[in-house]
Design a protein around this motif. Structure first.
Motif, PDB file in Angstrom:
ATOM      1  N   GLY A 123       0.841  -1.194   0.000  1.00 53.05           N
ATOM      2  CA  GLY A 123       0.000   0.000   0.000  1.00 53.05           C
ATOM      3  C   GLY A 123       0.872   1.237   0.000  1.00 53.05           C
ATOM      4  O   GLY A 123       2.091   1.143  -0.132  1.00 53.05           O
ATOM      5  N   GLY A 124       0.235   2.385   0.166  1.00 51.88           N
ATOM      6  CA  GLY A 124       0.957   3.643   0.130  1.00 51.88           C
ATOM      7  C   GLY A 124       1.951   3.787   1.276  1.00 51.88           C
ATOM      8  O   GLY A 124       2.964   4.476   1.140  1.00 51.88           O
ATOM      9  N   LYS A 175       2.238  -5.794   8.670  1.00 54.05           N
ATOM     10  CA  LYS A 175       2.351  -4.613   7.807  1.00 54.05           C
ATOM     11  C   LYS A 175       3.572  -3.818   8.237  1.00 54.05           C
ATOM     12  O   LYS A 175       3.676  -3.434   9.405  1.00 54.05           O
ATOM     13  CB  LYS A 175       1.089  -3.772   7.958  1.00 54.05           C
ATOM     14  CG  LYS A 175       1.050  -2.532   7.090  1.00 54.05           C
ATOM     15  CD  LYS A 175      -0.355  -1.971   7.140  1.00 54.05           C
ATOM     16  CE  LYS A 175      -0.505  -0.657   6.445  1.00 54.05           C
ATOM     17  NZ  LYS A 175      -1.898  -0.225   6.459  1.00 54.05           N
ATOM     18  N   GLU A 211      -4.607 -10.156  12.213  1.00 53.70           N
ATOM     19  CA  GLU A 211      -5.111 -11.476  11.863  1.00 53.70           C
ATOM     20  C   GLU A 211      -5.006 -11.592  10.336  1.00 53.70           C
ATOM     21  O   GLU A 211      -5.190 -10.598   9.637  1.00 53.70           O
ATOM     22  CB  GLU A 211      -6.578 -11.540  12.306  1.00 53.70           C
ATOM     23  CG  GLU A 211      -7.185 -12.889  12.149  1.00 53.70           C
ATOM     24  CD  GLU A 211      -8.580 -12.931  12.777  1.00 53.70           C
ATOM     25  OE1 GLU A 211      -8.865 -12.185  13.735  1.00 53.70           O
ATOM     26  OE2 GLU A 211      -9.381 -13.713  12.278  1.00 53.70           O
ATOM     27  N   TYR A 214      -6.335 -12.649   6.761  1.00 52.74           N
ATOM     28  CA  TYR A 214      -7.628 -12.945   6.120  1.00 52.74           C
ATOM     29  C   TYR A 214      -7.375 -13.661   4.795  1.00 52.74           C
ATOM     30  O   TYR A 214      -6.817 -13.083   3.856  1.00 52.74           O
ATOM     31  CB  TYR A 214      -8.439 -11.664   5.944  1.00 52.74           C
ATOM     32  CG  TYR A 214      -8.789 -11.080   7.297  1.00 52.74           C
ATOM     33  CD1 TYR A 214      -9.786 -11.654   8.074  1.00 52.74           C
ATOM     34  CD2 TYR A 214      -8.068 -10.021   7.834  1.00 52.74           C
ATOM     35  CE1 TYR A 214     -10.073 -11.180   9.342  1.00 52.74           C
ATOM     36  CE2 TYR A 214      -8.346  -9.536   9.104  1.00 52.74           C
ATOM     37  CZ  TYR A 214      -9.353 -10.127   9.848  1.00 52.74           C
ATOM     38  OH  TYR A 214      -9.612  -9.666  11.109  1.00 52.74           O
ATOM     39  N   SER A 234      -8.101  -8.899  -0.210  1.00 52.31           N
ATOM     40  CA  SER A 234      -8.986  -7.732  -0.226  1.00 52.31           C
ATOM     41  C   SER A 234     -10.061  -7.843  -1.312  1.00 52.31           C
ATOM     42  O   SER A 234      -9.911  -8.576  -2.298  1.00 52.31           O
ATOM     43  CB  SER A 234      -8.171  -6.452  -0.380  1.00 52.31           C
ATOM     44  OG  SER A 234      -7.209  -6.618  -1.375  1.00 52.31           O
ATOM     45  N   ASP A 255     -10.906   6.293   4.484  1.00 53.19           N
ATOM     46  CA  ASP A 255     -10.270   5.623   3.342  1.00 53.19           C
ATOM     47  C   ASP A 255     -11.012   4.327   3.008  1.00 53.19           C
ATOM     48  O   ASP A 255     -10.406   3.265   2.849  1.00 53.19           O
ATOM     49  CB  ASP A 255      -8.790   5.349   3.665  1.00 53.19           C
ATOM     50  CG  ASP A 255      -7.957   5.183   2.395  1.00 53.19           C
ATOM     51  OD1 ASP A 255      -8.466   5.504   1.297  1.00 53.19           O
ATOM     52  OD2 ASP A 255      -6.803   4.734   2.503  1.00 53.19           O
ATOM     53  N   ASN A 276      -9.305  -1.835   1.134  1.00 52.11           N
ATOM     54  CA  ASN A 276      -9.296  -1.822   2.597  1.00 52.11           C
ATOM     55  C   ASN A 276     -10.434  -2.643   3.192  1.00 52.11           C
ATOM     56  O   ASN A 276     -10.791  -2.468   4.350  1.00 52.11           O
ATOM     57  CB  ASN A 276      -9.367  -0.374   3.112  1.00 52.11           C
ATOM     58  CG  ASN A 276      -8.053   0.343   2.890  1.00 52.11           C
ATOM     59  OD1 ASN A 276      -7.032  -0.304   2.699  1.00 52.11           O
ATOM     60  ND2 ASN A 276      -8.080   1.656   2.892  1.00 52.11           N
ATOM     61  N   ASP A 294      -7.214  -0.797   7.749  1.00 58.45           N
ATOM     62  CA  ASP A 294      -6.426   0.398   7.444  1.00 58.45           C
ATOM     63  C   ASP A 294      -6.979   1.687   8.066  1.00 58.45           C
ATOM     64  O   ASP A 294      -7.669   2.462   7.400  1.00 58.45           O
ATOM     65  CB  ASP A 294      -6.287   0.551   5.919  1.00 58.45           C
ATOM     66  CG  ASP A 294      -5.039   1.352   5.569  1.00 58.45           C
ATOM     67  OD1 ASP A 294      -4.483   1.987   6.485  1.00 58.45           O
ATOM     68  OD2 ASP A 294      -4.637   1.334   4.397  1.00 58.45           O
TER      69      ASP A 294
HETATM   70  N1  LIG Z   1      -4.703  -8.874   7.412  1.00 62.49           N
HETATM   71  C1  LIG Z   1      -4.521  -9.100   6.118  1.00 62.49           C
HETATM   72  N2  LIG Z   1      -4.799 -10.317   5.612  1.00 62.49           N
HETATM   73  C2  LIG Z   1      -4.641 -10.570   4.290  1.00 62.49           C
HETATM   74  N3  LIG Z   1      -4.209  -9.671   3.387  1.00 62.49           N
HETATM   75  C3  LIG Z   1      -3.915  -8.425   3.836  1.00 62.49           C
HETATM   76  C4  LIG Z   1      -4.048  -8.081   5.211  1.00 62.49           C
HETATM   77  N4  LIG Z   1      -3.703  -6.785   5.360  1.00 62.49           N
HETATM   78  C5  LIG Z   1      -3.377  -6.336   4.126  1.00 62.49           C
HETATM   79  N5  LIG Z   1      -3.488  -7.308   3.197  1.00 62.49           N
HETATM   80  C6  LIG Z   1      -3.203  -7.201   1.762  1.00 62.49           C
HETATM   81  O1  LIG Z   1      -2.202  -6.236   1.569  1.00 62.49           O
HETATM   82  C7  LIG Z   1      -2.690  -5.184   0.709  1.00 62.49           C
HETATM   83  C8  LIG Z   1      -2.049  -3.874   1.126  1.00 62.49           C
HETATM   84  O2  LIG Z   1      -2.563  -3.486   2.372  1.00 62.49           O
HETATM   85  P1  LIG Z   1      -2.352  -2.031   2.958  1.00 62.49           P
HETATM   86  O3  LIG Z   1      -3.309  -1.834   4.060  1.00 62.49           O
HETATM   87  O4  LIG Z   1      -0.925  -1.803   3.261  1.00 62.49           O
HETATM   88  O5  LIG Z   1      -2.536  -1.132   1.723  1.00 62.49           O
HETATM   89  P2  LIG Z   1      -3.690  -0.353   0.994  1.00 62.49           P
HETATM   90  O6  LIG Z   1      -4.865  -0.232   1.874  1.00 62.49           O
HETATM   91  O7  LIG Z   1      -3.881  -0.969  -0.352  1.00 62.49           O
HETATM   92  O8  LIG Z   1      -2.964   1.023   0.751  1.00 62.49           O
HETATM   93  P3  LIG Z   1      -2.931   2.339   1.605  1.00 62.49           P
HETATM   94  O9  LIG Z   1      -2.241   2.002   2.897  1.00 62.49           O
HETATM   95  O10 LIG Z   1      -2.163   3.248   0.735  1.00 62.49           O
HETATM   96  O11 LIG Z   1      -4.365   2.737   1.776  1.00 62.49           O
HETATM   97  C9  LIG Z   1      -4.210  -5.214   0.874  1.00 62.49           C
HETATM   98  O12 LIG Z   1      -4.871  -4.647  -0.236  1.00 62.49           O
HETATM   99  C10 LIG Z   1      -4.459  -6.723   1.018  1.00 62.49           C
HETATM  100  O13 LIG Z   1      -4.534  -7.322  -0.232  1.00 62.49           O
END
Ligand SMILES: Nc1ncnc2c1ncn2[C@@H]1O[C@H](COP(=O)(O)OP(=O)(O)OP(=O)(O)O)[C@@H](O)[C@H]1O
Length: 474
Positions: free
Chosen positions: A173-174, A192, A238, A240, A244, A290, A295, A308
């Motif tokens: 992500g960002g 993360k 946790e 998932y 997403s 967001d 998310n 997020d």
């Molecule tokens: N708990 C989790 N279980 C499974 N996959 C996850 C989990 N957390 C994040 N991900 C995967 O990692 C990706 C990136 O997550 P992250 O929250 O860093 O970024 P984002 O929401 O896409 O970006 P930003 O932080 O810029 O809003 C998610 O889109 C998802 O596919």
């Protein structure tokens, strides 16, 4: 880990006891001058050790080796000075000056060594553990935190081992990357890694603060965190299994994943409940700010969990609007973000409406349609298409066509309800949008949904990303 801590505490206690015995012995045998200087040093050692142990016991962070080392070193210096002065039968003035000098020298040497070690670690790219109390999130009483499911603090080494040195990235992500790992043998986690000093620090603190005050089945569950001075911060969630939502509703080349209608409706309900909880049922209200498919995480049974909280805002008391800098993701931002009139829970409602439309259409709301080599792309905006189809009474034509091909498990009644709600949610005037609590009631069928008024959707054009998805795919 607990064993190491225990051993440090026992060693510290033994050192302290020995030093006390020694000082007692010397006091009984030596002059008042010795008594004075000896006590000063003893107080110094005692203060360092007690601080270290109390800090550990009450606040949780581990005892730092540097604290034990300084105390032990001070003790050694004290003994040396005392032995030398005894040997040479020195005067009281000598005792005083020698002891004070020794204490200053010890402090200085420790400081230089600590700085050197830090510099070396940084050079080798090794992250450092947080060294100051101010950087610690004040979470006391570890036991109670774990019992009620609040996050715990991890050590960097634990996360390194759990993720096999951050071997399996599952997303980016960002603010950083997300890695898969296991706690023990069988508890899958997502770690993360928030990168970047300024933004990372801010996002980390926001997320921890927000998430600490909430617990809901449809919000992502945070298991813990890890603080490393300056370089990285980690959040442990946790895991998932189904990733997403974007991966399940937008077609991607090479992957045929298409969420069935019933599950889409369920996701709409889960997300609405999570947002209604944040807006209406928390002691301190939370604006997520967001909401987007990336998310929304799906577990094994495709139940949705909103994640997020990096840019979320806590809202105190009756504060209805918040002025804040532009953030979030284009394509989901409500018009008020651009008009500078302050944002509110209705800004989340708008983003939710945009997500609902993407759930229905199985495509990004803004999409470039085919264009010649030299011409500018033309844009197709799904919210406008859906609104037109709704007025023509042909909403089935707006649905993700991959679902229609599969024997049409789309329930028309539910489809109409979702689109009506979505179009209410994306009304340009915030006061026309329903609250998330009302949306839940509508989805559950407790409140009837009327056809939304027609809007020009000027802002849908303006706030769309423009380059987010091309007609050929995601
Ligand atoms: N708990 C989790 N279980 C499974 N996959 C996850 C989990 N957390 C994040 N991900 C995967 O990692 C990706 C990136 O997550 P992250 O929250 O860093 O970024 P984002 O929401 O896409 O970006 P930003 O932080 O810029 O809003 C998610 O889109 C998802 O596919």
């Amino acid at each position: 880990m607990a064993n190491v801590k225990l051993r440090i505490i026992v060693a510290t206690a033994i050192i302290f006891l020995l030093s006390l015995l020694l000082i007692l012995w010397l006091v009984l045998r030596r002059s008042h001058a010795f008594f004075l200087t000896g006590s000063l040093d003893a107080v110094l050692i005692f203060a360092i050790l007690v601080w270290s142990v109390v800090r550990h016991a009450l606040l949780g962070p581990p005892i730092r080796c540097i604290e034990v080392a300084v105390a032990a070193l001070a003790l050694v210096v004290l003994l040396t000075v005392v032995s030398l002065s005894c040997l040479h039968r020195c005067s009281a003035t000598f005792y005083v000056t020698a002891s004070l000098d020794a204490a200053v020298a010890v402090a200085f040497i420790s400081w230089v060594v600590a700085r050197r070690v830090k510099a070396l670690r940084r050079k080798r790219g090794e992250p450092e553990q947080v060294e100051s109390e101010e950087e610690e999130v004040p979470l006391a009483y570890t036991f109670y935190r774990e019992v009620i499911g609040l996050p715990r603090r991890f050590r960097y080494e634990e996360l390194k081992a759990a993720t096999e040195d951050f071997r399996t990235p599952i997303g980016r992500g960002g603010s950083g990357s997300v890695f898969k790992g296991f706690l023990g043998d069988d508890l899958p986690i997502a770690v993360k890694r928030i990168e970047g000093e300024v933004r990372g620090e801010k996002e980390f603190r926001t997320e921890i603060t927000a998430i600490l005050s909430v617990q809901h089945i449809n919000l992502v569950r945070i298991i813990g965190y890890c603080l490393l001075a300056k370089s990285y911060r980690f959040l442990v969630y946790e895991f998932y299994e189904n990733g997403s939502l974007d991966g399940w509703i937008f077609p991607r080349s090479g992957r045929e994943r298409c969420l069935a209608w019933a599950l889409r409706y369920q996701v709409a309900m889960d997300v609405a409940k999570a947002l209604a909880y944040l807006h209406h049922d928390c002691r301190v209200r939370i604006l997520h700010l967001d909401v987007k498919p990336e998310n929304i995480l799906l577990d094994q049974s495709f139940r949705a969990h909103v994640s997020d909280f990096g840019i979320s805002r806590l809202v105190q008391g009756d504060e209805s609007k918040v002025i804040t800098t532009l953030r979030g993701t284009r394509g989901y931002l409500a018009p008020e973000w651009f008009l500078g009139i302050g944002i509110s829970d209705k800004s989340d409602v708008y983003s939710y409406g945009m997500v609902l439309l993407e759930l229905v259409g199985g495509r990004r709301n803004a999409r470039a349609t085919d264009h010649g080599n030299f011409s500018e792309p033309r844009w197709s905006y799904f919210p406008k298409n859906a609104s037109e189809k709704m007025r023509e009474g042909k909403l089935m034509e707006a649905v993700d066509e991959r679902m229609l091909g599969k024997g049409g498990d789309v329930k028309e009644e539910e489809l109409i309800k979702l689109v009506y709600i979505a179009l209410w949610c994306i009304q340009e005037k915030p006061e026309l949008r329903p609250s998330m609590a009302l949306v839940v009631n509508m989805l559950e069928g407790h409140v009837a949904v009327s056809m939304p008024p027609e809007t020009k959707m000027f802002m849908v054009d303006l706030t769309s990303p423009g380059d987010i998805e091309h007609a050929t795919g995601d």
